[in-house]
Design an enzyme around this catalytic site. Structure first.
Site, PDB file in Angstrom:
ATOM      1  N   ASN A 176       0.902  -1.190  -0.052  1.00 62.34           N
ATOM      2  CA  ASN A 176       0.126  -0.040  -0.040  1.00 62.34           C
ATOM      3  C   ASN A 176       1.034   1.248   0.159  1.00 62.34           C
ATOM      4  O   ASN A 176       1.339   1.503   0.880  1.00 62.34           O
ATOM      5  CB  ASN A 176      -0.860   0.037   1.329  1.00 62.34           C
ATOM      6  N   TRP A 177       0.944   1.736  -1.257  1.00 61.10           N
ATOM      7  CA  TRP A 177       2.207   2.884  -1.159  1.00 61.10           C
ATOM      8  C   TRP A 177       1.405   4.219  -0.568  1.00 61.10           C
ATOM      9  O   TRP A 177       2.174   5.212  -0.497  1.00 61.10           O
ATOM     10  CB  TRP A 177       2.429   3.355  -2.781  1.00 61.10           C
ATOM     11  N   GLU A 192      -7.107   4.922   7.382  1.00 62.01           N
ATOM     12  CA  GLU A 192      -7.000   6.184   7.124  1.00 62.01           C
ATOM     13  C   GLU A 192      -7.854   6.830   6.374  1.00 62.01           C
ATOM     14  O   GLU A 192      -8.313   7.982   6.618  1.00 62.01           O
ATOM     15  CB  GLU A 192      -5.514   6.460   6.125  1.00 62.01           C
ATOM     16  N   GLY A 241       2.114   2.357  10.717  1.00 64.75           N
ATOM     17  CA  GLY A 241       2.929   3.564  10.665  1.00 64.75           C
ATOM     18  C   GLY A 241       3.734   3.968  11.946  1.00 64.75           C
ATOM     19  O   GLY A 241       4.327   5.087  12.195  1.00 64.75           O
ATOM     20  N   SER A 274       2.933  -1.885  10.504  1.00 66.15           N
ATOM     21  CA  SER A 274       4.330  -2.094  10.775  1.00 66.15           C
ATOM     22  C   SER A 274       4.802  -3.414  10.518  1.00 66.15           C
ATOM     23  O   SER A 274       5.764  -3.969  11.014  1.00 66.15           O
ATOM     24  CB  SER A 274       4.445  -1.671  12.207  1.00 66.15           C
ATOM     25  N   GLY A 285       2.848  -0.975   4.361  1.00 74.01           N
ATOM     26  CA  GLY A 285       2.807   0.437   4.196  1.00 74.01           C
ATOM     27  C   GLY A 285       4.359   0.618   3.989  1.00 74.01           C
ATOM     28  O   GLY A 285       4.988   0.694   2.678  1.00 74.01           O
ATOM     29  N   GLY A 286       4.945   1.426   4.889  1.00 71.62           N
ATOM     30  CA  GLY A 286       6.226   1.996   4.725  1.00 71.62           C
ATOM     31  C   GLY A 286       7.381   1.240   4.123  1.00 71.62           C
ATOM     32  O   GLY A 286       8.061   1.550   3.285  1.00 71.62           O
TER      33      GLY A 286
HETATM   34  P1  PGA Z   1       2.530   0.318   7.579  1.00 71.48           P
HETATM   35  O1  PGA Z   1       1.281   0.484   6.786  1.00 71.48           O
HETATM   36  O2  PGA Z   1       3.384  -0.959   7.251  1.00 71.48           O
HETATM   37  O3  PGA Z   1       3.348   1.553   7.180  1.00 71.48           O
HETATM   38  O4  PGA Z   1       2.152   0.407   9.143  1.00 71.48           O
HETATM   39  C1  PGA Z   1       0.276  -0.439   6.633  1.00 71.48           C
HETATM   40  C2  PGA Z   1      -1.123  -0.052   6.055  1.00 71.48           C
HETATM   41  O5  PGA Z   1      -1.561   0.912   6.708  1.00 71.48           O
HETATM   42  O6  PGA Z   1      -1.493  -0.758   5.202  1.00 71.48           O
END
Ligand code: PGA
Length: 245
Positions: A9-10, A96, A169, A209, A230-231
């Site tokens: 998920n960019w 989000e 995140g 994370s 994500g990250g």
């Molecule tokens: P993260 O995000 O890996 O940066 O915690 C995951 C996501 O929101 O899909």
């Protein structure tokens, strides 16, 4: 046997011109994997991303979809528009979007139905906030999100992402035991709605994370079938390390 699925998920990262290079690197770094690999760049990058993914094992996802086919919905994008570009997957109801953009279980349900109607694979996100977990409401919230989000649709065609909001995140990951507990709850809830056979076929990703150093243990849990990243999805080496285990 559920085939594992790892999706990047960019979020609101990477311009169109930065997209192809990252996807090329991801294709090379994950060559030969048995995991289903998906990248979900922003809408503006989808066309370039589709070109980069063509002929490879990497599939293309979007980060949202509207429930109508077309019309006066400023800022929204329809499933047909995504399909035409070569999109096969779509993230729906990310926390989000729930937190900042007014997404509800009802809109998640409508978007998921539209995705399915167009033949896209919806990745439906659920997960509790820290406050909900601390006040003992975790189970109630997860069950509600699953039941309302998946009302009246073909549950067997959906991928679910369990993403505890407090882990997104933040660098704070759910422990494998905490994640497994939530995933098992989701699967039991699915079994209640559609029966055990379909519930056992649905893939449930963990997100929040997830990094190369914790992914293997998380994905080794019996009900964890991949990750929504994500990250760590913004760099080919960390994303590939998660895919490759
Ligand atoms: P993260 O995000 O890996 O940066 O915690 C995951 C996501 O929101 O899909």
């Amino acid at each position: 046997m559920r085939v594992k699925i790892v999706a990047g998920n960019w979020k609101m990262n990477k311009t169109a011109s930065e997209t192809a290079a990252l996807i090329d690197e991801i294709i090379k770094a994950t060559a030969g994997t048995h995991v289903e690999v998906v990248v979900c760049p922003p809408f503006t990058s989808l066309k370039d991303a589709a070109a980069a993914c063509t002929g490879s094992h990497v599939k293309l996802g979007a980060q949202n979809v509207h429930w109508e086919v077309s019309g006066a919905y400023t800022g929204e994008v329809s499933a047909e528009m995504l399909k035409e570009l070569g999109v096969t997957h779509v993230i729906i109801g990310h926390s989000e979007r729930r937190q900042y953009f007014g997404e509800t279980d009802e809109t998640v349900n409508k978007r998921t139905k539209a995705a399915l109607a167009a033949g896209l694979v919806p990745i439906v996100c659920v997960g509790e906030t820290l406050e909900e977990r601390d006040s003992g409401k975790m189970d109630e919230v997860i069950v509600r999100q699953v039941k309302l989000g998946l009302t009246d649709l073909d549950v067997g065609k959906v991928v679910i992402a369990y993403e505890p909001v407090w882990a997104i995140g933040t660098g704070r990951t759910a422990t494998p035991a905490q994640a497994q507990e939530a995933h098992a709850l989701i699967r039991r809830t699915l079994a209640e709605i559609v029966g055990g056979a379909i519930a056992n076929s649905v893939r449930i990703q963990y997100g929040g994370s997830m990094k190369p150093d914790n992914a293997k243990e998380l994905m080794g849990q019996p009900d964890i079938d991949g990750g929504l990243i994500g990250g760590a999805a913004l760099k080919a080496d960390s994303f590939a390390a998660i895919v490759n285990g």
